[in-house]
Design a protein around this motif. Structure first.
Motif, PDB file in Angstrom:
ATOM      1  N   CYS A   1      -0.944  -1.817   5.933  1.00  0.00           N
ATOM      2  CA  CYS A   1      -2.030  -1.400   6.824  1.00  0.00           C
ATOM      3  C   CYS A   1      -3.033  -2.532   7.050  1.00  0.00           C
ATOM      4  N   MET A   2      -3.265  -3.385   6.026  1.00  0.00           N
ATOM      5  CA  MET A   2      -4.261  -4.466   6.189  1.00  0.00           C
ATOM      6  C   MET A   2      -3.786  -5.524   7.184  1.00  0.00           C
ATOM      7  N   GLY A   3      -2.560  -6.020   6.966  1.00  0.00           N
ATOM      8  CA  GLY A   3      -2.042  -7.045   7.873  1.00  0.00           C
ATOM      9  C   GLY A   3      -1.991  -6.528   9.301  1.00  0.00           C
TER      10      GLY A   3
ATOM     11  N   VAL B   1       3.977 -11.882   9.142  1.00  0.00           N
ATOM     12  CA  VAL B   1       5.237 -12.068   8.419  1.00  0.00           C
ATOM     13  C   VAL B   1       5.355 -11.024   7.311  1.00  0.00           C
ATOM     14  N   GLU B   2       6.429 -10.252   7.357  1.00  0.00           N
ATOM     15  CA  GLU B   2       6.665  -9.202   6.344  1.00  0.00           C
ATOM     16  C   GLU B   2       8.049  -9.417   5.728  1.00  0.00           C
ATOM     17  N   ARG B   3       8.105  -9.408   4.414  1.00  0.00           N
ATOM     18  CA  ARG B   3       9.395  -9.729   3.784  1.00  0.00           C
ATOM     19  C   ARG B   3      10.395  -8.579   3.792  1.00  0.00           C
ATOM     20  N   GLU B   4       9.900  -7.357   3.923  1.00  0.00           N
ATOM     21  CA  GLU B   4      10.831  -6.220   3.955  1.00  0.00           C
ATOM     22  C   GLU B   4      11.374  -6.034   5.383  1.00  0.00           C
TER      23      GLU B   4
ATOM     24  N   GLY C   1       5.190  -1.177   1.369  1.00  0.00           N
ATOM     25  CA  GLY C   1       4.527  -1.509   0.100  1.00  0.00           C
ATOM     26  C   GLY C   1       3.614  -0.371  -0.314  1.00  0.00           C
ATOM     27  N   SER C   2       2.417  -0.707  -0.795  1.00  0.00           N
ATOM     28  CA  SER C   2       1.468   0.335  -1.212  1.00  0.00           C
ATOM     29  C   SER C   2       1.176   1.300  -0.071  1.00  0.00           C
ATOM     30  N   THR C   3       1.134   0.761   1.137  1.00  0.00           N
ATOM     31  CA  THR C   3       0.797   1.597   2.299  1.00  0.00           C
ATOM     32  C   THR C   3       1.756   2.772   2.445  1.00  0.00           C
ATOM     33  N   GLY C   4       3.051   2.528   2.203  1.00  0.00           N
ATOM     34  CA  GLY C   4       4.043   3.587   2.375  1.00  0.00           C
ATOM     35  C   GLY C   4       4.110   4.532   1.196  1.00  0.00           C
ATOM     36  N   ARG C   5       3.306   4.285   0.169  1.00  0.00           N
ATOM     37  CA  ARG C   5       3.396   5.123  -1.039  1.00  0.00           C
ATOM     38  C   ARG C   5       2.079   5.824  -1.326  1.00  0.00           C
ATOM     39  N   ASN C   6       1.162   5.798  -0.375  1.00  0.00           N
ATOM     40  CA  ASN C   6      -0.153   6.341  -0.724  1.00  0.00           C
ATOM     41  C   ASN C   6      -0.340   7.791  -0.296  1.00  0.00           C
ATOM     42  N   ALA C   7      -1.434   8.363  -0.776  1.00  0.00           N
ATOM     43  CA  ALA C   7      -1.666   9.799  -0.617  1.00  0.00           C
ATOM     44  C   ALA C   7      -2.343  10.158   0.705  1.00  0.00           C
ATOM     45  N   GLY C   8      -2.699   9.153   1.493  1.00  0.00           N
ATOM     46  CA  GLY C   8      -3.257   9.416   2.818  1.00  0.00           C
ATOM     47  C   GLY C   8      -4.718   9.838   2.825  1.00  0.00           C
ATOM     48  N   GLY C   9      -5.388   9.763   1.674  1.00  0.00           N
ATOM     49  CA  GLY C   9      -6.763  10.255   1.581  1.00  0.00           C
ATOM     50  C   GLY C   9      -7.785   9.340   2.247  1.00  0.00           C
ATOM     51  N   VAL C  10      -8.760   9.973   2.872  1.00  0.00           N
ATOM     52  CA  VAL C  10      -9.794   9.273   3.638  1.00  0.00           C
ATOM     53  C   VAL C  10     -11.123   9.948   3.325  1.00  0.00           C
TER      54      VAL C  10
ATOM     55  N   GLU D   1      10.401 -13.812   4.164  1.00  0.00           N
ATOM     56  CA  GLU D   1       9.512 -13.905   3.003  1.00  0.00           C
ATOM     57  C   GLU D   1       8.745 -15.218   3.019  1.00  0.00           C
ATOM     58  N   VAL D   2       7.471 -15.150   2.768  1.00  0.00           N
ATOM     59  CA  VAL D   2       6.676 -16.370   2.606  1.00  0.00           C
ATOM     60  C   VAL D   2       6.949 -16.910   1.205  1.00  0.00           C
ATOM     61  N   THR D   3       7.377 -18.176   1.140  1.00  0.00           N
ATOM     62  CA  THR D   3       7.752 -18.773  -0.158  1.00  0.00           C
ATOM     63  C   THR D   3       6.783 -19.874  -0.586  1.00  0.00           C
TER      64      THR D   3
ATOM     65  N   TYR E   1      -1.455   0.249  -7.202  1.00  0.00           N
ATOM     66  CA  TYR E   1      -2.844  -0.007  -6.835  1.00  0.00           C
ATOM     67  C   TYR E   1      -3.035  -1.516  -6.964  1.00  0.00           C
ATOM     68  N   GLU E   2      -3.861  -2.072  -6.097  1.00  0.00           N
ATOM     69  CA  GLU E   2      -4.111  -3.521  -6.121  1.00  0.00           C
ATOM     70  C   GLU E   2      -5.538  -3.711  -6.649  1.00  0.00           C
ATOM     71  N   MET E   3      -5.641  -3.761  -8.003  1.00  0.00           N
ATOM     72  CA  MET E   3      -6.954  -3.677  -8.642  1.00  0.00           C
ATOM     73  C   MET E   3      -7.669  -5.022  -8.700  1.00  0.00           C
TER      74      MET E   3
ATOM     75  N   SER F   1      -8.072  -1.752  -4.501  1.00  0.00           N
ATOM     76  CA  SER F   1      -8.180  -0.948  -5.726  1.00  0.00           C
ATOM     77  C   SER F   1      -7.888   0.546  -5.528  1.00  0.00           C
ATOM     78  N   GLY F   2      -6.860   0.818  -4.734  1.00  0.00           N
ATOM     79  CA  GLY F   2      -6.418   2.205  -4.592  1.00  0.00           C
ATOM     80  C   GLY F   2      -7.105   2.984  -3.494  1.00  0.00           C
ATOM     81  N   HIS F   3      -7.975   2.329  -2.703  1.00  0.00           N
ATOM     82  CA  HIS F   3      -8.556   3.058  -1.562  1.00  0.00           C
ATOM     83  C   HIS F   3      -8.532   2.219  -0.288  1.00  0.00           C
ATOM     84  N   GLY F   4      -7.482   1.407  -0.157  1.00  0.00           N
ATOM     85  CA  GLY F   4      -7.439   0.485   0.977  1.00  0.00           C
ATOM     86  C   GLY F   4      -6.968   1.096   2.276  1.00  0.00           C
ATOM     87  N   PHE F   5      -6.088   2.079   2.199  1.00  0.00           N
ATOM     88  CA  PHE F   5      -5.584   2.648   3.456  1.00  0.00           C
ATOM     89  C   PHE F   5      -6.748   3.081   4.341  1.00  0.00           C
ATOM     90  N   GLN F   6      -7.649   3.860   3.745  1.00  0.00           N
ATOM     91  CA  GLN F   6      -8.748   4.412   4.540  1.00  0.00           C
ATOM     92  C   GLN F   6      -9.727   3.349   5.023  1.00  0.00           C
ATOM     93  N   HIS F   7      -9.786   2.196   4.352  1.00  0.00           N
ATOM     94  CA  HIS F   7     -10.719   1.154   4.759  1.00  0.00           C
ATOM     95  C   HIS F   7     -10.076   0.097   5.650  1.00  0.00           C
TER      96      HIS F   7
HETATM   97  C1  LIG Z   1       0.167   6.154  -5.374  1.00  0.00           C
HETATM   98  C2  LIG Z   1      -0.885   5.582  -4.459  1.00  0.00           C
HETATM   99  C3  LIG Z   1      -1.789   6.432  -3.827  1.00  0.00           C
HETATM  100  C4  LIG Z   1      -2.773   5.904  -2.989  1.00  0.00           C
HETATM  101  N1  LIG Z   1      -3.601   6.773  -2.317  1.00  0.00           N
HETATM  102  C5  LIG Z   1      -4.507   6.283  -1.444  1.00  0.00           C
HETATM  103  C6  LIG Z   1      -5.314   7.165  -0.695  1.00  0.00           C
HETATM  104  O1  LIG Z   1      -5.221   8.389  -0.813  1.00  0.00           O
HETATM  105  N2  LIG Z   1      -6.211   6.617   0.178  1.00  0.00           N
HETATM  106  C7  LIG Z   1      -6.339   5.271   0.338  1.00  0.00           C
HETATM  107  O2  LIG Z   1      -7.181   4.840   1.124  1.00  0.00           O
HETATM  108  N3  LIG Z   1      -5.569   4.414  -0.352  1.00  0.00           N
HETATM  109  C8  LIG Z   1      -4.655   4.876  -1.238  1.00  0.00           C
HETATM  110  N4  LIG Z   1      -3.872   4.020  -1.938  1.00  0.00           N
HETATM  111  C9  LIG Z   1      -4.117   2.573  -1.812  1.00  0.00           C
HETATM  112  C10 LIG Z   1      -3.517   2.003  -0.549  1.00  0.00           C
HETATM  113  O3  LIG Z   1      -2.172   2.392  -0.443  1.00  0.00           O
HETATM  114  C11 LIG Z   1      -3.656   0.478  -0.566  1.00  0.00           C
HETATM  115  O4  LIG Z   1      -4.997   0.123  -0.830  1.00  0.00           O
HETATM  116  C12 LIG Z   1      -3.262  -0.121   0.784  1.00  0.00           C
HETATM  117  O5  LIG Z   1      -2.024   0.387   1.213  1.00  0.00           O
HETATM  118  C13 LIG Z   1      -3.177  -1.635   0.697  1.00  0.00           C
HETATM  119  O6  LIG Z   1      -2.609  -2.086   1.886  1.00  0.00           O
HETATM  120  P1  LIG Z   1      -2.099  -3.572   2.020  1.00  0.00           P
HETATM  121  O7  LIG Z   1      -1.659  -3.743   3.413  1.00  0.00           O
HETATM  122  O8  LIG Z   1      -3.131  -4.499   1.474  1.00  0.00           O
HETATM  123  O9  LIG Z   1      -0.881  -3.669   0.963  1.00  0.00           O
HETATM  124  P2  LIG Z   1       0.668  -3.280   1.159  1.00  0.00           P
HETATM  125  O10 LIG Z   1       0.842  -2.021   1.897  1.00  0.00           O
HETATM  126  O11 LIG Z   1       1.308  -3.382  -0.190  1.00  0.00           O
HETATM  127  O12 LIG Z   1       1.201  -4.430   2.095  1.00  0.00           O
HETATM  128  C14 LIG Z   1       1.424  -5.735   1.622  1.00  0.00           C
HETATM  129  C15 LIG Z   1       2.704  -6.229   2.246  1.00  0.00           C
HETATM  130  O13 LIG Z   1       2.892  -7.599   1.904  1.00  0.00           O
HETATM  131  C16 LIG Z   1       4.283  -7.828   1.813  1.00  0.00           C
HETATM  132  N5  LIG Z   1       4.511  -9.047   1.070  1.00  0.00           N
HETATM  133  C17 LIG Z   1       4.235  -9.295  -0.236  1.00  0.00           C
HETATM  134  N6  LIG Z   1       4.616 -10.539  -0.563  1.00  0.00           N
HETATM  135  C18 LIG Z   1       5.131 -11.111   0.558  1.00  0.00           C
HETATM  136  C19 LIG Z   1       5.702 -12.384   0.852  1.00  0.00           C
HETATM  137  N7  LIG Z   1       5.833 -13.322  -0.077  1.00  0.00           N
HETATM  138  N8  LIG Z   1       6.135 -12.619   2.110  1.00  0.00           N
HETATM  139  C20 LIG Z   1       6.024 -11.669   3.079  1.00  0.00           C
HETATM  140  N9  LIG Z   1       5.514 -10.445   2.850  1.00  0.00           N
HETATM  141  C21 LIG Z   1       5.065 -10.160   1.605  1.00  0.00           C
HETATM  142  C22 LIG Z   1       4.790  -6.578   1.108  1.00  0.00           C
HETATM  143  O14 LIG Z   1       6.184  -6.396   1.297  1.00  0.00           O
HETATM  144  C23 LIG Z   1       3.933  -5.487   1.720  1.00  0.00           C
HETATM  145  O15 LIG Z   1       4.569  -4.833   2.799  1.00  0.00           O
HETATM  146  C24 LIG Z   1      -2.867   4.501  -2.779  1.00  0.00           C
HETATM  147  C25 LIG Z   1      -1.956   3.655  -3.398  1.00  0.00           C
HETATM  148  C26 LIG Z   1      -0.958   4.169  -4.225  1.00  0.00           C
HETATM  149  C27 LIG Z   1       0.018   3.238  -4.880  1.00  0.00           C
END
Ligand SMILES: Cc1cc2nc3c(=O)[nH]c(=O)nc-3n(C[C@H](O)[C@H](O)[C@H](O)COP(=O)(O)OP(=O)(O)OC[C@H]3O[C@@H](n4cnc5c(N)ncnc54)[C@H](O)[C@@H]3O)c2cc1C
Length: 392
Positions: free
Chosen positions: A14-16, A34-37, A43-52, A174-176, A316-318, A342-348
């Motif tokens: 969600c951040m990128g 650039v996304e490695r998957e 990543g965390s985005t696809g595994r979160n609870a969706g809370g806002v 993948e970024v190396t 969580y990315e603490m 730190s576990g609340h990034g989706f909403q921000h």
């Molecule tokens: C169980 C759980 C519940 C949560 N519940 C909530 C919630 O209710 N509300 C909320 O706001 N937040 C919640 N969060 C937190 C939220 O999911 C994260 O804060 C947010 O998704 C972070 O987004 P991101 O884009 O920074 O990270 P990610 O979604 O992890 O994205 C990072 C991406 O970088 C890619 N990447 C990594 N290394 C490389 C590389 N070398 N080259 C290329 N690509 C790379 C990864 O594959 C990944 O897709 C929860 C998290 C978890 C785990």
């Protein structure tokens, strides 16, 4: 794949995606994400609870929420993608006088910023969430405009609109490495070759520290595993509907961090495990489930008759103070961070992406970024804020 770009964004969560969208809206489209998957948002985005929620304990996070929730409310019209946003509220249950004291301060702060948060007693809290047992609850807080949205919808909405405006999205790359010359980023190295860029954004979520190291920058973000369980209710042959909320209200038992909300016909729930230490392992620890259930059935007895249809773990990315790091890295020019949520990034992600896009393009982000400065951990600097207390 392009061999050079004005901006390279590392990470397609969600951040990128939000940074890409906001840069494109500012007219900066010579951008490669650039996304490695093979897919975005796994990543965390696809595994979160969706809370806002608006209910945070420090001013900067509340302000991020106010701006972000505003955009989520307008998302379908403005970004052009559905996000299944249900504003059925967040209900925090408090069972100790210490928590009530903390929340008294924070509700005053939230209200001072214009957020409509109400105090409830245990009886009214239980009425809002049918099936809830509020024994031992001494007070509760509720904000109706908090809710649940679809993380995939938000990520794909940002990414697709950015692409339509001219941003390149490269999956399965993948970024190396990151090349730094004379104190400034020069290029990213990937599994499909080098992309020269004078601006690189680290949006790698729980992998932020690893990407930082490639540029010689310490990004203090640790991956901590968190579980989510989905409960299914077997109503076959029974005339009784299980006693669970029919709305999408999010209920959080603040003392234990147990939380739940409706998910389709079932229920999504989770709880923090204080024994977790930094790891990239996302294997589900099934031996943790009985501990969660012990707490869960005291708050929602219907769960005793449910089965677990599936479960997953994410990271969580603490950061050390549970607040994000948003802005330029201190030591390497052209390297920008949007990490440590730190576990609340989706909403921000809506506001954080807007702010970083403003910073990258030299605009005034109109946001006091002191609490999010990369350098705040180097020393206990005067003015550094105390951390976020509501990590649930
Ligand atoms: C169980 C759980 C519940 C949560 N519940 C909530 C919630 O209710 N509300 C909320 O706001 N937040 C919640 N969060 C937190 C939220 O999911 C994260 O804060 C947010 O998704 C972070 O987004 P991101 O884009 O920074 O990270 P990610 O979604 O992890 O994205 C990072 C991406 O970088 C890619 N990447 C990594 N290394 C490389 C590389 N070398 N080259 C290329 N690509 C790379 C990864 O594959 C990944 O897709 C929860 C998290 C978890 C785990």
């Amino acid at each position: 794949m392009k061999r050079s770009a004005e901006v390279v964004i590392v990470g397609g969560g969600c951040m990128g995606a939000s940074v890409a969208y906001h840069l494109a809206r500012l007219g900066v489209t010579d951008v490669v994400l650039v996304e490695r998957e093979k897919m975005l948002g796994t990543g965390s985005t696809g595994r979160n609870a969706g809370g806002v929620r608006h209910q945070f304990s420090n001013e900067a996070n509340i302000k991020l929420s106010i701006e972000s929730i505003g955009l989520l409310e307008r998302f379908a019209d403005e970004v052009g993608h559905p996000i299944d946003f249900h504003q059925d509220g967040y209900l925090f249950l408090l069972s100790t006088s210490a928590s009530v004291e903390t929340f008294t301060r924070n509700v005053a702060l939230q209200r001072g910023l214009g957020v409509d948060v109400q105090w409830l007693d245990a009886h009214d809290a239980a009425r809002l969430a049918p099936g809830l047992h509020a024994d031992g609850v001494v007070a509760a807080t509720f904000c109706q405009r908090d809710g649940i949205a679809d993380p995939n919808g938000v990520t794909m909405g940002f990414a697709k609109t950015a692409q339509a405006l001219g941003v390149s999205v490269e999956r399965d790359v993948e970024v190396t490495g990151i090349r730094v010359a004379a104190g400034r980023v020069a290029a990213v190295e990937t599994t499909r070759g080098t992309i020269e860029a004078r601006i690189i954004v680290n949006a790698a979520g729980p992998h932020a520290r690893l990407i930082g190291r490639m540029a010689g920058v310490d990004v203090p973000v640790d991956p901590i595993r968190r579980h989510i369980f989905i409960a299914a209710f077997d109503t076959h042959g029974s005339s009784e509907t299980p006693r669970v909320p029919s709305s999408h209200i999010m209920v959080i038992d603040f003392e234990t961090t147990f939380y739940f909300h409706r998910e389709g016909a079932g229920l999504l729930f989770g709880m923090g495990d204080p024994r977790e230490t930094p790891t990239f392992d996302t294997t589900v620890q099934w031996d943790f489930l009985p501990q969660v259930i012990d707490v869960a059935v005291t708050r929602l007895p219907a769960l005793a008759d449910a089965s677990i249809s599936h479960a997953w773990a994410g990271l969580y990315e603490m950061s050390p103070d549970a607040n994000p790091i948003i802005g330029a890295a201190d030591d390497v020019q052209g390297f920008y961070l949007i990490n440590g949520f730190s576990g609340h990034g989706f909403q921000h992600s809506p506001a954080a992406g807007r702010i970083l896009a403003d910073i990258v393009t030299g605009r005034d982000p109109k946001f006091d970024l002191t609490p999010f400065a990369a350098g705040r951990f180097a020393a206990a600097r005067p003015g550094a804020v105390s951390g976020e207390r509501y990590v649930v």
